[in-house]
Design a protein around this motif. Sequence first.
Motif, short mmCIF file in Angstrom:
data_model
loop_
_atom_site.label_atom_id
_atom_site.label_comp_id
_atom_site.label_asym_id
_atom_site.label_seq_id
_atom_site.Cartn_x
_atom_site.Cartn_y
_atom_site.Cartn_z
N ILE A 1 -70.27 27.12 -121.21
CA ILE A 1 -69.76 27.19 -122.58
C ILE A 1 -68.29 27.57 -122.54
O ILE A 1 -67.92 28.61 -121.97
N ALA A 2 -67.44 26.74 -123.12
CA ALA A 2 -66.01 27.02 -123.20
C ALA A 2 -65.66 27.41 -124.63
O ALA A 2 -66.05 26.72 -125.57
N ILE A 3 -64.92 28.50 -124.79
CA ILE A 3 -64.48 28.95 -126.11
C ILE A 3 -62.97 28.92 -126.16
O ILE A 3 -62.28 29.65 -125.44
N THR A 4 -62.41 28.05 -126.97
CA THR A 4 -60.96 27.93 -127.12
C THR A 4 -60.63 27.40 -128.50
O THR A 4 -61.02 26.28 -128.84
N HIS A 5 -59.93 28.18 -129.28
CA HIS A 5 -59.59 27.74 -130.64
C HIS A 5 -58.69 26.51 -130.60
O HIS A 5 -58.91 25.55 -131.34
N SER A 6 -57.70 26.52 -129.72
CA SER A 6 -56.74 25.41 -129.67
C SER A 6 -57.34 24.16 -129.06
O SER A 6 -56.86 23.05 -129.31
N GLY A 7 -58.39 24.32 -128.24
CA GLY A 7 -58.97 23.17 -127.56
C GLY A 7 -58.15 22.66 -126.41
O GLY A 7 -58.48 21.62 -125.82
N SER A 8 -57.07 23.36 -126.07
CA SER A 8 -56.18 22.87 -125.01
C SER A 8 -55.83 23.94 -123.98
O SER A 8 -54.87 23.79 -123.24
N THR A 9 -56.60 25.02 -123.92
CA THR A 9 -56.34 26.10 -122.97
C THR A 9 -56.75 25.67 -121.57
O THR A 9 -57.94 25.51 -121.28
N GLY A 10 -55.78 25.49 -120.69
CA GLY A 10 -56.06 24.98 -119.35
C GLY A 10 -57.01 25.85 -118.56
O GLY A 10 -57.85 25.34 -117.82
N THR B 1 -72.62 21.01 -120.84
CA THR B 1 -71.40 21.70 -121.25
C THR B 1 -71.27 21.74 -122.76
O THR B 1 -71.61 20.78 -123.46
N VAL B 2 -70.76 22.87 -123.25
CA VAL B 2 -70.61 23.10 -124.69
C VAL B 2 -69.19 23.61 -124.94
O VAL B 2 -68.70 24.49 -124.22
N ALA B 3 -68.53 23.07 -125.95
CA ALA B 3 -67.21 23.55 -126.35
C ALA B 3 -67.29 24.14 -127.76
O ALA B 3 -67.79 23.49 -128.68
N ILE B 4 -66.83 25.37 -127.90
CA ILE B 4 -66.68 26.00 -129.20
C ILE B 4 -65.19 26.02 -129.50
O ILE B 4 -64.43 26.76 -128.86
N THR B 5 -64.74 25.19 -130.43
CA THR B 5 -63.31 24.98 -130.61
C THR B 5 -62.96 24.67 -132.06
O THR B 5 -63.79 24.14 -132.81
N PRO C 1 -58.40 18.39 -126.01
CA PRO C 1 -58.71 17.99 -124.63
C PRO C 1 -60.02 18.57 -124.10
O PRO C 1 -60.70 17.93 -123.30
N VAL C 2 -60.39 19.76 -124.54
CA VAL C 2 -61.61 20.40 -124.01
C VAL C 2 -62.86 19.57 -124.32
O VAL C 2 -63.83 19.59 -123.56
N THR C 3 -62.84 18.81 -125.41
CA THR C 3 -64.03 18.05 -125.81
C THR C 3 -64.31 16.86 -124.88
O THR C 3 -65.40 16.31 -124.91
N GLN C 4 -63.33 16.49 -124.05
CA GLN C 4 -63.56 15.41 -123.09
C GLN C 4 -64.63 15.77 -122.08
O GLN C 4 -65.28 14.89 -121.51
N TYR C 5 -64.81 17.07 -121.85
CA TYR C 5 -65.77 17.53 -120.85
C TYR C 5 -66.93 18.30 -121.48
O TYR C 5 -67.61 19.06 -120.81
N HIS D 1 -71.65 18.83 -125.89
CA HIS D 1 -71.88 19.24 -127.28
C HIS D 1 -70.66 20.01 -127.78
O HIS D 1 -70.15 20.89 -127.08
N VAL D 2 -70.20 19.67 -128.99
CA VAL D 2 -69.02 20.31 -129.57
C VAL D 2 -69.41 21.06 -130.84
O VAL D 2 -70.00 20.46 -131.76
N LEU D 3 -69.09 22.34 -130.89
CA LEU D 3 -69.35 23.18 -132.06
C LEU D 3 -67.99 23.55 -132.65
O LEU D 3 -67.21 24.27 -132.02
N THR D 4 -67.71 23.03 -133.84
CA THR D 4 -66.38 23.19 -134.43
C THR D 4 -66.30 24.45 -135.28
O THR D 4 -67.17 24.73 -136.10
N THR D 5 -65.22 25.19 -135.10
CA THR D 5 -64.96 26.39 -135.88
C THR D 5 -63.80 26.16 -136.84
O THR D 5 -62.97 25.27 -136.63
N SER D 6 -63.76 26.96 -137.87
CA SER D 6 -62.63 26.94 -138.78
C SER D 6 -61.83 28.22 -138.56
O SER D 6 -62.20 29.07 -137.76
N THR D 7 -60.74 28.35 -139.26
CA THR D 7 -59.93 29.56 -139.13
C THR D 7 -59.23 29.83 -140.45
O THR D 7 -58.95 28.91 -141.22
N ALA D 8 -58.95 31.08 -140.70
CA ALA D 8 -58.18 31.44 -141.89
C ALA D 8 -56.77 30.90 -141.74
O ALA D 8 -56.30 30.60 -140.64
N ARG D 9 -56.07 30.76 -142.86
CA ARG D 9 -54.70 30.28 -142.81
C ARG D 9 -53.84 31.23 -142.00
O ARG D 9 -53.91 32.44 -142.15
N GLU D 10 -53.02 30.66 -141.12
CA GLU D 10 -52.16 31.49 -140.27
C GLU D 10 -50.99 32.05 -141.08
O GLU D 10 -50.56 31.49 -142.08
#
Length: 301
Positions: free
Chosen positions: A197-206, A222-226, A232-236, A239-248
């Motif tokens: 399981i990979a956890i990365t908000h940006s989806g691009s953390t190397g 493999t599962v991505a929480i992003t 890029p993380v979703t290429q591997y 299953h992809v679990l999409t998160t939201s975020t508050a306004r920056e």
Amino acid sequence: MKEIFNGEAPPAPAALAAKVRTLSPSMTRSMQRVAEAVADDPAGCAALTVTGLAELTGTSEATVVRTARLLGYPGYRDLRLALAGLAAHQQSGRAPALTTDIAVDDPIGDVVAKLAYDEQQTLADTAAGLDTVQLGAAVAAASTARRIDIYGVGASSLVGMDLAQKLLRIGLIAHAHTDPHLAVTNAVQLRSGDVAIAITHSGSTGDVIEPLRAAFDRGATTVAITGRPDGPVTQYADHVLTTSTARESELRPAAMSSRTSQLLVVDCLFIGVAQRTYETAAPALAASYEALAHRHSPRGR
């Protein structure tokens, strides 16, 4: 840019605002203008033709249509219907229109109110946009896994450790890796029947993508929480679990605000696994509670 629409039913009006907030950062600037316009004034945009919205946002009709499709709608007509529905929700008081950023000189009471609103909106957006089919598949895989490896760095590493601790308490073998070198050396030991399981908000953390790719190459599920479903993380990720975020804002970057939605997804994943493994999970959880209670009691010292 890859379009999200794939022939499935378009998202409900309540999920439209969540989709805009989630996908806007990955759009082109012209598409962002369209997305921001429909999020800021759904009622006004619902009354516009595709030409009118293109003129309002200083873009082209093609850009408006591409934005609609990226948000999950077959065409602009379907987006207009969703905007009308969203406007009706907002007018009835069931869905607030916009949040406000925290200013440097805000009184602490206003800070509390704004943060509470943003947290609530983030949770609602994440719940509305979470693909329960993907979640169910991730739960099924984790429930029968020989072992579960979790990768995350920075704020996401805290979420990864939270998930690992939860899974350990119901008797599963789970490890949260925050060191990128250890993450990769462990990932190459995984095989079919294991879960990564990979956890990365940006989806691009190397440092997170590299071990997930290693696990993927060796046949692990493999599962991505992003927060970036096209990252890029979703290429591997199987299953992809999409998160939201508050306004920056200047005082609250994505790395901080993303934790709320990540923790919700982690809790959903954990509860799903606990349900599927209840016969073994319940006794394991009870044993962990008993052990901790004994440790902190006067007799246990």
